[in-house]
Design a protein around this motif. Structure first.
Motif, PDB file in Angstrom:
ATOM      1  N   CYS A   1       0.828  -1.209   0.000  1.00  8.29           N
ATOM      2  CA  CYS A   1       0.000   0.000   0.000  1.00  8.29           C
ATOM      3  C   CYS A   1       0.857   1.252   0.000  1.00  8.29           C
ATOM      4  N   SER A   2       2.113   1.112  -0.437  1.00 13.73           N
ATOM      5  CA  SER A   2       3.020   2.251  -0.388  1.00 13.73           C
ATOM      6  C   SER A   2       3.717   2.547  -1.711  1.00 13.73           C
ATOM      7  N   SER A   3       4.012   1.540  -2.504  1.00 11.90           N
ATOM      8  CA  SER A   3       4.797   1.756  -3.723  1.00 11.90           C
ATOM      9  C   SER A   3       4.029   2.590  -4.736  1.00 11.90           C
ATOM     10  N   ASP A   4       4.511   3.808  -4.989  1.00 10.03           N
ATOM     11  CA  ASP A   4       3.916   4.723  -5.983  1.00 10.03           C
ATOM     12  C   ASP A   4       2.457   5.049  -5.692  1.00 10.03           C
ATOM     13  N   LEU A   5       2.042   4.917  -4.417  1.00  6.93           N
ATOM     14  CA  LEU A   5       0.680   5.270  -4.027  1.00  6.93           C
ATOM     15  C   LEU A   5       0.757   6.377  -2.993  1.00  6.93           C
ATOM     16  N   ARG A   6       0.358   7.591  -3.398  1.00  5.92           N
ATOM     17  CA  ARG A   6       0.486   8.754  -2.535  1.00  5.92           C
ATOM     18  C   ARG A   6      -0.860   9.287  -2.040  1.00  5.92           C
ATOM     19  N   SER A   7      -1.889   9.151  -2.828  1.00  5.00           N
ATOM     20  CA  SER A   7      -3.226   9.579  -2.415  1.00  5.00           C
ATOM     21  C   SER A   7      -4.232   8.939  -3.364  1.00  5.00           C
ATOM     22  N   ALA A   8      -5.513   9.200  -3.126  1.00  6.47           N
ATOM     23  CA  ALA A   8      -6.555   8.636  -3.985  1.00  6.47           C
ATOM     24  C   ALA A   8      -6.526   9.243  -5.386  1.00  6.47           C
ATOM     25  N   THR A   9      -5.831  10.355  -5.558  1.00  3.89           N
ATOM     26  CA  THR A   9      -5.734  10.995  -6.879  1.00  3.89           C
ATOM     27  C   THR A   9      -4.329  10.921  -7.469  1.00  3.89           C
ATOM     28  N   ASP A  10      -3.427  10.248  -6.771  1.00  6.16           N
ATOM     29  CA  ASP A  10      -2.035  10.224  -7.222  1.00  6.16           C
ATOM     30  C   ASP A  10      -1.426   8.860  -6.921  1.00  6.16           C
ATOM     31  N   GLY A  11      -1.389   8.000  -7.928  1.00 10.79           N
ATOM     32  CA  GLY A  11      -0.837   6.664  -7.749  1.00 10.79           C
ATOM     33  C   GLY A  11      -0.261   6.144  -9.048  1.00 10.79           C
ATOM     34  N   PHE A  12       0.178   4.897  -9.024  1.00 13.78           N
ATOM     35  CA  PHE A  12       0.741   4.288 -10.230  1.00 13.78           C
ATOM     36  C   PHE A  12      -0.321   4.192 -11.323  1.00 13.78           C
ATOM     37  N   GLU A  13      -1.532   3.817 -10.917  1.00 15.49           N
ATOM     38  CA  GLU A  13      -2.692   3.833 -11.822  1.00 15.49           C
ATOM     39  C   GLU A  13      -3.791   4.622 -11.127  1.00 15.49           C
ATOM     40  N   THR A  14      -4.421   5.519 -11.860  1.00  8.78           N
ATOM     41  CA  THR A  14      -5.422   6.393 -11.268  1.00  8.78           C
ATOM     42  C   THR A  14      -6.694   6.361 -12.098  1.00  8.78           C
ATOM     43  N   LEU A  15      -7.833   6.246 -11.404  1.00  7.55           N
ATOM     44  CA  LEU A  15      -9.131   6.223 -12.063  1.00  7.55           C
ATOM     45  C   LEU A  15     -10.037   7.274 -11.453  1.00  7.55           C
ATOM     46  N   LYS A  16     -10.923   7.805 -12.273  1.00  6.71           N
ATOM     47  CA  LYS A  16     -11.990   8.674 -11.791  1.00  6.71           C
ATOM     48  C   LYS A  16     -13.299   8.006 -12.201  1.00  6.71           C
ATOM     49  N   LEU A  17     -14.090   7.573 -11.210  1.00  5.05           N
ATOM     50  CA  LEU A  17     -15.319   6.842 -11.455  1.00  5.05           C
ATOM     51  C   LEU A  17     -16.518   7.771 -11.291  1.00  5.05           C
ATOM     52  N   THR A  18     -17.301   7.890 -12.351  1.00  5.49           N
ATOM     53  CA  THR A  18     -18.488   8.743 -12.348  1.00  5.49           C
ATOM     54  C   THR A  18     -19.724   7.869 -12.334  1.00  5.49           C
ATOM     55  N   PRO A  19     -20.590   8.004 -11.328  1.00  6.64           N
ATOM     56  CA  PRO A  19     -21.781   7.144 -11.265  1.00  6.64           C
ATOM     57  C   PRO A  19     -22.668   7.352 -12.469  1.00  6.64           C
ATOM     58  N   GLN A  20     -23.225   6.232 -12.962  1.00  4.25           N
ATOM     59  CA  GLN A  20     -24.161   6.297 -14.074  1.00  4.25           C
ATOM     60  C   GLN A  20     -25.433   6.994 -13.604  1.00  4.25           C
ATOM     61  N   GLY A  21     -26.165   7.577 -14.557  1.00  5.92           N
ATOM     62  CA  GLY A  21     -27.349   8.364 -14.221  1.00  5.92           C
ATOM     63  C   GLY A  21     -28.229   7.664 -13.212  1.00  5.92           C
ATOM     64  N   PRO A  22     -28.596   8.308 -12.102  1.00  4.45           N
ATOM     65  CA  PRO A  22     -29.393   7.669 -11.051  1.00  4.45           C
ATOM     66  C   PRO A  22     -30.756   7.244 -11.583  1.00  4.45           C
ATOM     67  N   LEU A  23     -31.218   6.086 -11.097  1.00  8.76           N
ATOM     68  CA  LEU A  23     -32.550   5.611 -11.458  1.00  8.76           C
ATOM     69  C   LEU A  23     -33.571   6.331 -10.592  1.00  8.76           C
ATOM     70  N   HIS A  24     -34.537   6.961 -11.217  1.00 11.80           N
ATOM     71  CA  HIS A  24     -35.544   7.694 -10.461  1.00 11.80           C
ATOM     72  C   HIS A  24     -36.562   6.726  -9.872  1.00 11.80           C
ATOM     73  N   TRP A  25     -37.088   7.103  -8.715  1.00  7.95           N
ATOM     74  CA  TRP A  25     -38.139   6.287  -8.119  1.00  7.95           C
ATOM     75  C   TRP A  25     -39.425   6.455  -8.913  1.00  7.95           C
ATOM     76  N   PRO A  26     -40.163   5.374  -9.118  1.00 11.63           N
ATOM     77  CA  PRO A  26     -41.418   5.489  -9.871  1.00 11.63           C
ATOM     78  C   PRO A  26     -42.445   6.304  -9.096  1.00 11.63           C
ATOM     79  N   GLN A  27     -43.300   6.987  -9.793  1.00 10.72           N
ATOM     80  CA  GLN A  27     -44.377   7.745  -9.167  1.00 10.72           C
ATOM     81  C   GLN A  27     -45.405   6.753  -8.614  1.00 10.72           C
ATOM     82  N   PRO A  28     -46.041   7.002  -7.464  1.00  9.23           N
ATOM     83  CA  PRO A  28     -45.889   8.232  -6.670  1.00  9.23           C
ATOM     84  C   PRO A  28     -44.917   8.064  -5.502  1.00  9.23           C
ATOM     85  N   LEU A  29     -43.798   7.336  -5.702  1.00  9.34           N
ATOM     86  CA  LEU A  29     -42.868   7.065  -4.608  1.00  9.34           C
ATOM     87  C   LEU A  29     -41.950   8.246  -4.303  1.00  9.34           C
ATOM     88  N   ASP A  30     -41.828   9.173  -5.221  1.00 11.94           N
ATOM     89  CA  ASP A  30     -40.864  10.252  -5.060  1.00 11.94           C
ATOM     90  C   ASP A  30     -41.579  11.592  -5.116  1.00 11.94           C
TER      91      ASP A  30
END
Length: 615
Positions: A282-311
């Motif tokens: 957990c140390s080699s070339d790993l400095r933070s969640a935004t700075d490592g040997f391999e870095t990813l940015k994960l964007t959640p897929q569009g949220p599923l809306h609750w069906p009416q009349p639940l929301d």
């Protein structure tokens, strides 16, 4: 049903006592069952940043053979003595159980050796300033900018104490994400290369939440897939968290079978930053969640809306159920439950309460993979910090008022949950000191005792039945709540040395005689402690733990995990081992399957999941 791990532990311990060579020692030194088993650790990385090589090691009841036998415990530190080469070599190791499958070992280095126990104690992490008065004062690294000279090694479990296959862990990242990906070119002064800039690549933990499936698409390299199994997660620096993974499958050649990452979520957007180290540390070339040997940015897929009349929904879950529990979080009209048998996350929306108590409610449910159903939930408050719930046996694709009728529930299919942050302390149902014999384990005695100053705490000790007993194991429990049902008392506890939650059923015959029996993870019904339990007799009134001197067992840096409720959205969980101390509950496997069968019936698509037998 596989052999009980608890039975195997005591059988192995008795073998060590009867058949093992005698060693001069002033106190017993044994490893808790949770630390025992077969592991691998990184040994070398081939030149040029190539493949990672691993070496195997075993932790038995009283030794780590390649490093030495257990000589002395000092809190979470242990002194290992190796005299195989003729000369005595003593080293200090700091052990932190990060999860059931990951053990962190901190030491000065395997190349350092001491012939004096005092010198070895002074080399211990965490303990060196206070262990002995003659230990030299060492400046705090964080205060004076001194780089710590201790080396951390991660041990990844490959099989348990009885040779059983390791149990999967729940991944903390739920749902589906698009991601970008960059890597570090160490041959060019750590220049970053953006290999996947478009959002065609996807990651998900469907259909089973114990794995992360990465699909690289539209990148600078060829399309490929990688699947990781989650081994555990624990707190990291600056509100980040570590995540340990093992590679389950890949369509391309990878560097290491075991990986470590740091991740952090943006609470406002849900975007997750994640970075991997370049090997199995957990140390080699790993400095933070935004700075490592391999870095990813994960964007959640569009949220599923609750069906009416639940929301929005006007219905709210009971006030006493609100908050964070072991595997569950309740906020207003929404309940999120992470089923650790099927590795499925259920998000339930309250539609209407069906009785005056608010215990039963019609719900609309959705899994992390998008499957939807209508059902009914029944919750009961068992103690100030304990609740139980179950979902109806029948479900429906449509809203159906009959889902909450009595015939849609069972009396013995409850799922028990303890509150993560207790509202107020709940005293244990017994006070004083009790002793008895371990059933089926000749020559082993048990001692259960409480603390007058902290009535919510009780201690459990296993030792030899001798005049000057040698202590083999100690446990500390925090009582969360208890209730009486069908003439027996159920007590739900948190085991504080490893952070797991356990239920006990007991009968108080007289003020001086009690019977107790483990009741599994979810307070199994139909357990008779008078027939199957351990008899304990009172020997004295309550006392402070100082009067019961003894060295405590290893405490993890975080109990499984720091907060047992954790997802990519908020707080944690690794789960818990089954370590019987009074004998395994009869029919445990069948009852536990019944407890979870209600949840599985609600979402029929989960029939493809094979339920693994747990300890």
């Amino acid at each position: 049903m596989p052999t009980s791990t608890g039975f195997v532990f005591w059988a192995a311990l008795l073998y060590v006592l009867l058949a093992g060579p005698l060693r001069q020692a002033t106190a017993a030194c044994y490893f808790p069952a949770e630390l025992q088993g077969d592991f691998v650790m990184q040994s070398t990385v081939t030149a040029g940043g190539g493949q990672v090589q691993y070496s195997a090691l075993n932790i038995s009841a009283d030794s780590i053979p390649i490093w030495g036998h257990c000589h002395r415990r000092i809190g979470t530190n242990v002194l290992l003595m190796d005299d195989s080469g003729g000369a005595i070599c003593i080293r200090c190791f700091h052990l932190s159980l990060r999860s059931r499958n990951v053990l962190s070992v901190l030491t000065e280095g395997l190349d350092k050796c001491y012939t004096s126990e005092e010198a070895a104690v002074c080399s211990c992490p965490e303990e060196r300033r206070n262990a002995l008065p003659q230990c030299p004062e060492v400046p705090r690294p964080e205060a004076q900018g001194v780089k710590p000279h201790f080396r951390e090694m991660l041990l990844f479990k490959t099989s348990g104490l009885a040779g059983e296959v390791i149990r999967s862990e729940y991944c903390p990242l739920d749902g589906r994400f698009a991601f970008s990906y960059t890597t570090e070119d160490t041959s060019d002064g750590r220049r970053r290369q953006a290999l996947c800039q478009r959002h065609d690549s996807q990651m998900e933990n469907c259909p089973v939440g114990s794995g992360l499936h990465f699909r690289f698409r539209g990148c600078a390299h060829a399309d490929h897939n990688i699947t990781f199994q989650c081994l555990g997660h624990w707190p990291g620096p600056n509100n980040q968290r570590y995540l340990a993974l093992s590679e389950a499958s890949s369509t391309t050649k990878t560097r290491a079978r075991y990986r470590c990452a740091l991740y952090q979520e943006d609470a406002a957007t849900g975007v997750i930053s994640m970075a991997f180290s370049s090997d199995s540390t957990c140390s080699s070339d790993l400095r933070s969640a935004t700075d490592g040997f391999e870095t990813l940015k994960l964007t959640p897929q569009g949220p599923l809306h609750w069906p009416q009349p639940l929301d929005p929904s006007p219905c709210l879950f009971a006030k006493w159920a609100q908050g964070h529990w072991e595997h569950m979080a309740v906020e207003g009209n929404t309940l999120v439950f992470r089923d650790h048998r099927t590795f499925t996350t259920y998000t339930l929306r309250c539609l209407s309460t069906e009785d005056a108590t608010g215990e039963r409610a019609l719900i609309f449910g959705r899994t992390q993979c998008g499957e939807e159903i209508y059902s009914c939930i029944w919750m009961k408050l068992r103690g100030v910090n304990v609740l139980e719930f179950q979902l109806g046996l029948r479900s429906s694709a449509y809203l159906n008022e009959s889902l909450c009728v009595d015939s849609n529930f069972r009396d013995d299919a409850w799922i028990t949950q303890g509150r993560v942050e207790v509202l107020r302390e709940s005293p244990c149902p017994i006070a004083g000191e009790y002793t008895g014999f371990i059933p089926d384990d000749s020559g082993l005695c048990a001692k259960l005792y409480s603390d007058c100053n902290r009535p919510e705490i009780m201690f459990y000790r296993v030792s030899a039945c001798t005049a000057e007993p040698e202590v083999y194991e100690e446990r500390e429990y925090r009582c969360l709540g208890q209730w009486e049902e069908d003439g027996v008392m159920y007590t739900y506890t948190q085991r504080r040395d490893i952070g797991s939650y356990e239920c006990f059923v007991g009968s108080i015959v007289t003020n001086s005689e009690i019977y107790i029996k483990e009741a599994g993870e979810h307070c199994q019904r139909n357990v008779n402690p008078l027939l199957d339990g351990m008899k304990l007799s009172k020997r004295g009134s309550c006392q402070s733990p100082q009067e019961n001197s003894g060295t405590s067992t290893f405490s993890p840096t975080r109990p499984y995990p720091t907060s047992p409720w954790h997802s990519s959205k908020k707080t944690s969980l690794p789960t818990r081992p089954w370590k019987p101390i009074t004998g395994s509950p009869k029919g445990q496997e069948g009852i536990q399957n019944a407890v979870h069968r209600n949840v599985v019936n609600v979402f029929s698509f989960l029939c493809i999941v094979t339920l693994t037998a747990f300890l």
